[in-house]
Design an enzyme around this catalytic site. Structure first.
Site, PDB file in Angstrom:
ATOM      1  N   HIS A  18      47.500  -2.472  14.654  1.00  0.00           N
ATOM      2  CA  HIS A  18      47.336  -2.443  16.112  1.00  0.00           C
ATOM      3  C   HIS A  18      46.081  -3.233  16.507  1.00  0.00           C
ATOM      4  CE1 HIS A  18      50.402   0.631  16.099  1.00  0.00           C
ATOM      5  NE2 HIS A  18      50.278   0.850  17.403  1.00  0.00           N
ATOM      6  N   HIS A  51      78.013  32.480  48.885  1.00  0.00           N
ATOM      7  CA  HIS A  51      78.296  31.319  48.045  1.00  0.00           C
ATOM      8  C   HIS A  51      79.104  31.684  46.809  1.00  0.00           C
ATOM      9  CE1 HIS A  51      76.196  27.803  49.658  1.00  0.00           C
ATOM     10  NE2 HIS A  51      75.213  28.593  50.035  1.00  0.00           N
ATOM     11  N   THR A  72      73.137  30.093  43.339  1.00  0.00           N
ATOM     12  CA  THR A  72      72.148  30.004  44.408  1.00  0.00           C
ATOM     13  C   THR A  72      71.385  31.307  44.556  1.00  0.00           C
ATOM     14  OG1 THR A  72      71.820  29.314  46.710  1.00  0.00           O
ATOM     15  CG2 THR A  72      73.685  30.766  46.255  1.00  0.00           C
ATOM     16  N   GLN A  92      84.666  17.774  32.679  1.00  0.00           N
ATOM     17  CA  GLN A  92      85.254  16.461  32.403  1.00  0.00           C
ATOM     18  C   GLN A  92      84.675  15.387  33.325  1.00  0.00           C
ATOM     19  OE1 GLN A  92      86.920  19.159  33.401  1.00  0.00           O
ATOM     20  NE2 GLN A  92      88.619  18.707  34.785  1.00  0.00           N
ATOM     21  N   GLN A 106      73.416  33.692  51.710  1.00  0.00           N
ATOM     22  CA  GLN A 106      73.414  33.113  50.376  1.00  0.00           C
ATOM     23  C   GLN A 106      74.377  33.837  49.445  1.00  0.00           C
ATOM     24  OE1 GLN A 106      71.743  30.100  49.611  1.00  0.00           O
ATOM     25  NE2 GLN A 106      71.797  30.319  51.836  1.00  0.00           N
ATOM     26  N   ASP A 146      70.122  24.309  54.616  1.00  0.00           N
ATOM     27  CA  ASP A 146      71.371  23.906  53.974  1.00  0.00           C
ATOM     28  C   ASP A 146      72.017  22.742  54.701  1.00  0.00           C
ATOM     29  OD1 ASP A 146      71.260  25.760  51.952  1.00  0.00           O
ATOM     30  OD2 ASP A 146      72.511  27.238  52.960  1.00  0.00           O
ATOM     31  N   GLU A 203      64.785  29.527  44.525  1.00  0.00           N
ATOM     32  CA  GLU A 203      65.350  28.291  45.064  1.00  0.00           C
ATOM     33  C   GLU A 203      65.027  28.183  46.554  1.00  0.00           C
ATOM     34  OE1 GLU A 203      69.783  26.238  45.534  1.00  0.00           O
ATOM     35  OE2 GLU A 203      69.593  28.393  45.215  1.00  0.00           O
ATOM     36  N   HIS A 204      65.319  29.249  47.298  1.00  0.00           N
ATOM     37  CA  HIS A 204      64.989  29.331  48.730  1.00  0.00           C
ATOM     38  C   HIS A 204      64.074  30.533  48.950  1.00  0.00           C
ATOM     39  CE1 HIS A 204      69.278  27.915  48.420  1.00  0.00           C
ATOM     40  NE2 HIS A 204      68.803  26.940  49.187  1.00  0.00           N
ATOM     41  N   TYR A 237      77.523  14.559  41.769  1.00  0.00           N
ATOM     42  CA  TYR A 237      78.543  15.607  41.663  1.00  0.00           C
ATOM     43  C   TYR A 237      78.563  16.444  42.938  1.00  0.00           C
ATOM     44  CZ  TYR A 237      81.630  19.096  39.724  1.00  0.00           C
ATOM     45  OH  TYR A 237      82.721  19.911  39.504  1.00  0.00           O
ATOM     46  N   GLU A 290      43.147   6.007  13.897  1.00  0.00           N
ATOM     47  CA  GLU A 290      44.504   6.543  13.766  1.00  0.00           C
ATOM     48  C   GLU A 290      45.239   5.938  12.570  1.00  0.00           C
ATOM     49  OE1 GLU A 290      46.442   6.100  17.563  1.00  0.00           O
ATOM     50  OE2 GLU A 290      45.154   7.618  18.509  1.00  0.00           O
ATOM     51  N   ASN A 293      79.152  24.436  38.910  1.00  0.00           N
ATOM     52  CA  ASN A 293      79.293  25.754  38.300  1.00  0.00           C
ATOM     53  C   ASN A 293      78.737  25.771  36.875  1.00  0.00           C
ATOM     54  OD1 ASN A 293      81.230  24.500  36.697  1.00  0.00           O
ATOM     55  ND2 ASN A 293      82.964  25.396  37.796  1.00  0.00           N
TER      56      ASN A 293
END
Length: 445
Positions: free
Chosen positions: A432, A273, A248, A189, A270, A373, A339-340, A126, A427, A225
């Site tokens: 087994h 964004h 972000t 979608q 940042q 980035d 994240e950063h 994506y 068990e 998003n």
């Protein structure tokens, strides 16, 4: 501009005191559930209807024609082409070293376990296209998948109203990387289409034209998003996902040696964004905090996306956190798990190597997040919202599966049979054990 949180002299767990974006993915999941169910049942028709309703685009075909991808690459500005080729080269160099090799362990004479690393068969990548477009994200998704040896790659990216196609720079990046299966579909979608395909469960054997026939994938990666994140949560289990990416975020651990102009510029970088992006400064220097505020007052006003930046910096997800010393600052950034994370302190590398929780760490005055980035060679698809405490960024490993291949001779199995039987009986699973002893009944083998 930044609110302040004063943790000096407070020896407490800072996690509940730190700023975070207020996002309710669970609520978003319920809102997009009918859309995802519609795509699962009705396939291409539901994808086109959602694209018309949500994006205002009527798609004659889902798949981007090969000519359009080629034309986008040919029309690419020379300086952008050169930059993308450099990003591709550096990212490939780093990710080539991440590929794991198969390994065989001899457990006992005659008994081995081989761990094989095999790529996922088909991956959906994506690439966002909302407030901004991200040809660099094409690189960050495709390069590790190619390094892993994924045989089938498909990219989805939202159509632009003017063309009905993804952004031309996104298409050009696809061309430079040799990816030709691209769909002009975005949002929830797109995620549903990748998970379920376009044939639909209502009539799975129907014939579709090639430009509308998207086969399901096994794994979906890439940021998006809130609606993309909600859809990924909804289809997880049907397919694998890399992570639930939130807005972000950047955290900067800085002392009085940091340049306030650098810190302010990085916080803004940042914040541009998204209005929900998070910018957090952690410092033991009130003087630096004041100087950064002064820099922000000047720089925010003159940056291109000043309104977006001001909203992000003034939101509850952004703040300056005052700490008593860098040791407390380290505990704070580990609790935040950004994240950063930038380290702008004396002995920056020493502090950076003590960090446990971060998507990526940027060391010193000349390694800003924006380098990562684009051109550092590292991957910019990273865990957000504190997920760096337990998750990694996108890498070659994201596209590989480890499979154990077990080989034992009769003698090796006979030697361990009594242990298998003992554990099976403990068990209450006697069959087994019998599956082992049956091989040696009547003196066999």
């Amino acid at each position: 501009m930044l609110t302040r949180i004063d943790l000096r002299g407070r020896d407490i767990d800072p996690r509940n005191l730190l700023p975070r974006a207020r996002i309710d993915v669970s609520q978003a999941v319920e809102q997009i559930r009918p859309l995802v169910d519609g795509v699962r049942e009705h396939g291409v028709e539901a994808v086109k209807e959602a694209t018309h309703r949500l994006d205002g685009v009527d798609l004659a075909a889902l798949r981007v024609p090969a000519e359009a991808i080629k034309e986008a690459e040919q029309a690419l500005e020379p300086e952008v082409r050169a930059a993308l080729l450099e990003v591709i080269a550096r990212t490939r160099k780093v990710h080539a070293d991440q590929r794991r090799s198969d390994h065989t362990t001899q457990v006992v004479p005659g008994g081995t376990v081989t761990e094989r690393w095999l790529p996922v068969s088909r991956v959906g990548l994506y690439v966002p296209g909302g407030l901004a477009v991200y040809p660099s994200t094409v690189v960050m998704n495709v390069v590790p998948a190619q390094a892993a040896g994924v045989p089938s790659l498909v990219i989805v990216s939202p159509p632009q109203k003017a063309t009905g196609l993804p952004d031309a720079r996104v298409l050009a990046a696809c061309a430079l990387l040799g990816v030709d299966e691209v769909y002009a579909v975005g949002g929830a979608q797109a995620v549903a289409m990748l998970a379920y395909g376009t044939r639909g469960t209502a009539d799975p054997e129907r014939e579709l034209p090639a430009h509308d026939d998207c086969a399901p994938v096994d794994l979906i990666t890439g940021p998006g998003n809130l609606w993309v994140t909600a859809a990924k949560r909804l289809v997880r289990g049907v397919v694998g996902i890399d992570a639930e990416a939130g807005p972000t975020e950047i955290a900067i651990l800085a002392d009085d040696t940091a340049d306030p102009a650098h810190v302010a510029a990085d916080l803004i970088s940042q914040a541009e964004h998204d209005p929900m992006a998070a910018s957090v400064l952690v410092t033991d220097s009130p003087a630096l905090a004041d100087a950064v505020d002064a820099e922000l007052a000047v720089r925010v006003a003159r940056t291109k996306h000043s309104e977006r930046v001001a909203t992000a910096l003034g939101g509850p997800q952004s703040a300056t956190v005052l700490v008593g010393d860098l040791a407390q600052g380290l505990r704070v950034v580990d609790a935040y798990a950004a994240e950063h994370l930038e380290i702008q302190t004396r002995d920056a590398r020493e502090w950076a190597m003590r960090v446990r929780n971060a998507g990526a760490v940027f060391v010193g005055a000349y390694a800003p997040v924006s380098l990562g980035d684009y051109c550092a060679g590292s991957n910019h698809v990273l865990p957000t919202a504190g997920c760096a405490r337990h998750s990694s960024g996108l890498s070659v490993q994201s596209f590989l599966r480890g499979i154990h291949v077990v080989e034992y001779t009769a003698d090796a199995l006979r030697d361990v049979a009594h242990h298998v039987v003992a554990l099976a009986n403990a068990e209450d699973l006697p069959a087994h054990g019998e599956a082992v002893t049956a091989r040696f009944e009547g003196g066999a083998a």
